[in-house]
Structures are given as structure tokens and as C-alpha cells.
Design a protein around this motif. Structure first.
Motif, short mmCIF file in Angstrom:
data_model
loop_
_atom_site.label_atom_id
_atom_site.label_comp_id
_atom_site.label_asym_id
_atom_site.label_seq_id
_atom_site.Cartn_x
_atom_site.Cartn_y
_atom_site.Cartn_z
N SER A 15 -15.61 1.29 -12.38
CA SER A 15 -15.23 0.10 -11.62
C SER A 15 -14.06 -0.62 -12.28
CB SER A 15 -16.41 -0.86 -11.49
OG SER A 15 -16.77 -1.38 -12.75
N GLY A 16 -13.97 -0.55 -13.59
CA GLY A 16 -12.90 -1.24 -14.28
C GLY A 16 -11.54 -0.65 -14.03
N SER A 17 -11.50 0.62 -13.65
CA SER A 17 -10.22 1.27 -13.43
C SER A 17 -9.54 0.77 -12.16
CB SER A 17 -10.41 2.79 -13.32
OG SER A 17 -11.09 3.11 -12.11
N GLY A 18 -10.33 0.30 -11.20
CA GLY A 18 -9.77 -0.16 -9.94
C GLY A 18 -9.43 0.97 -8.99
N LEU A 19 -9.65 2.20 -9.41
CA LEU A 19 -9.32 3.34 -8.56
C LEU A 19 -10.46 3.74 -7.64
CD1 LEU A 19 -7.47 5.55 -11.19
CD2 LEU A 19 -6.46 4.05 -9.46
N ASP A 20 -11.67 3.54 -8.08
CA ASP A 20 -12.84 3.95 -7.32
C ASP A 20 -13.66 2.70 -6.99
OD1 ASP A 20 -15.03 5.12 -6.19
OD2 ASP A 20 -15.48 6.43 -7.87
N PRO A 21 -13.83 2.40 -5.71
CA PRO A 21 -14.55 1.17 -5.35
C PRO A 21 -16.07 1.32 -5.42
CG PRO A 21 -13.90 2.30 -3.38
CD PRO A 21 -13.32 3.09 -4.54
N ASP A 22 -16.56 2.45 -5.91
CA ASP A 22 -18.00 2.71 -5.89
C ASP A 22 -18.62 2.73 -7.28
OD1 ASP A 22 -17.83 3.06 -3.12
OD2 ASP A 22 -17.40 5.18 -3.32
N LEU A 23 -19.87 2.33 -7.32
CA LEU A 23 -20.72 2.43 -8.51
C LEU A 23 -22.02 3.09 -8.10
CD1 LEU A 23 -20.66 -1.10 -10.22
CD2 LEU A 23 -19.73 1.01 -11.11
N SER A 24 -22.73 3.60 -9.07
CA SER A 24 -24.07 4.10 -8.77
C SER A 24 -24.98 2.89 -8.55
CB SER A 24 -24.59 4.94 -9.94
OG SER A 24 -24.84 4.12 -11.06
N PRO A 25 -26.05 3.07 -7.77
CA PRO A 25 -26.99 1.97 -7.59
C PRO A 25 -27.58 1.49 -8.92
CG PRO A 25 -27.34 3.62 -5.90
CD PRO A 25 -26.35 4.20 -6.88
N ALA A 26 -27.79 2.41 -9.85
CA ALA A 26 -28.34 2.01 -11.15
C ALA A 26 -27.36 1.13 -11.92
CB ALA A 26 -28.69 3.25 -11.97
N ALA A 27 -26.08 1.45 -11.87
CA ALA A 27 -25.08 0.63 -12.55
C ALA A 27 -24.98 -0.75 -11.88
CB ALA A 27 -23.72 1.33 -12.53
N ALA A 28 -25.13 -0.80 -10.57
CA ALA A 28 -25.12 -2.09 -9.88
C ALA A 28 -26.33 -2.93 -10.29
CB ALA A 28 -25.09 -1.88 -8.37
N GLN A 29 -27.49 -2.28 -10.44
CA GLN A 29 -28.71 -2.99 -10.80
C GLN A 29 -28.62 -3.62 -12.19
OE1 GLN A 29 -31.47 -3.85 -9.14
NE2 GLN A 29 -30.44 -3.07 -7.32
N ILE A 30 -27.86 -3.02 -13.08
CA ILE A 30 -27.70 -3.58 -14.43
C ILE A 30 -27.09 -4.98 -14.35
CG2 ILE A 30 -26.33 -3.34 -16.55
CD1 ILE A 30 -26.83 -0.34 -16.40
N GLN A 31 -26.29 -5.22 -13.33
CA GLN A 31 -25.57 -6.49 -13.22
C GLN A 31 -26.29 -7.54 -12.37
OE1 GLN A 31 -21.19 -5.84 -12.79
NE2 GLN A 31 -21.91 -3.83 -12.12
N VAL A 32 -27.43 -7.21 -11.80
CA VAL A 32 -28.09 -8.10 -10.84
C VAL A 32 -28.39 -9.48 -11.41
CG1 VAL A 32 -30.24 -8.47 -9.56
CG2 VAL A 32 -29.01 -6.33 -9.31
N ARG A 33 -29.01 -9.56 -12.57
CA ARG A 33 -29.38 -10.87 -13.10
C ARG A 33 -28.16 -11.74 -13.36
NH1 ARG A 33 -33.02 -9.59 -17.99
NH2 ARG A 33 -32.35 -11.69 -18.53
N ARG A 34 -27.12 -11.15 -13.94
CA ARG A 34 -25.91 -11.91 -14.25
C ARG A 34 -25.22 -12.38 -12.97
NH1 ARG A 34 -20.68 -10.85 -14.29
NH2 ARG A 34 -20.99 -8.64 -13.87
N LEU A 35 -25.08 -11.46 -12.01
CA LEU A 35 -24.41 -11.82 -10.76
C LEU A 35 -25.20 -12.83 -9.95
CD1 LEU A 35 -22.94 -8.42 -9.53
CD2 LEU A 35 -21.70 -10.46 -10.23
N ALA A 36 -26.51 -12.68 -9.94
CA ALA A 36 -27.35 -13.63 -9.20
C ALA A 36 -27.16 -15.04 -9.76
CB ALA A 36 -28.81 -13.21 -9.27
N LYS A 37 -27.10 -15.14 -11.07
CA LYS A 37 -26.91 -16.45 -11.70
C LYS A 37 -25.54 -17.03 -11.36
CE LYS A 37 -27.02 -18.74 -16.18
NZ LYS A 37 -27.20 -18.58 -17.61
#
Length: 80
Positions: A15-37
């Protein structure tokens, strides 16, 4: 623990590269608490949005499931 490290490296390289707009669902879940806050949402609301923007493998067979980060961010912005 190895899987968690692997997903964290995906957060930096994919995701940091900006070339691929996709992440795995597991990688997205890692960020849930931070993003929710940050977005002032519940984890459940964010989980629902992630599920709505997760696309399964091609024809249900080929490739991994992915979360379109761009579309997810647009949906999050629309909640404001």
C-alpha cells in the motif's frame, strides 16, 4: 507471529508504494483499531466497510481476496 510480521511488511511495501490499491483482508484488519479511533467509528462499523470492499478470488479460484483501499477510503470519507 510470523504471519503478523508478513502482513505488516505488506502494509509498507504494497500500500505504501501507491502502485497497488489493494491489501489483503488480514493486513486491513491489523489497522482496524487505529483507523476506527482516528475516524471516530466503532471497530464493527469499520469491519463492515472492509467486508463490503473485499473482493474474492477471480472466479472463486484464482488469486487471493483483496480489499480495495482507495474505494474503502472514499467510503470512509463519505461517512463524514
Amino acid at each position: 507471529e510470523f504471519r503478523r510480521v508478513l502482513f505488516r511488511s505488506e502494509l509498507v511495501t504494497a500500500s505504501g508504494s501507491g502502485l497497488d490499491p489493494d491489501l489483503s483482508p488480514a493486513a486491513a484488519q491489523i489497522q482496524v483499531r487505529r483507523l476506527a479511533k482516528v475516524r471516530e467509528l466503532t471497530a464493527e462499523q469499520l469491519d463492515k466497510l472492509i467486508d463490503e470492499h473485499t473482493k474474492g478470488p477471480l472466479f472463486g479460484l484464482f488469486g487471493p481476496s483483496t480489499v480495495n483501499v482507495l474505494k474503502l477510503n472514499v467510503a470512509l470519507d463519505a461517512l463524514k
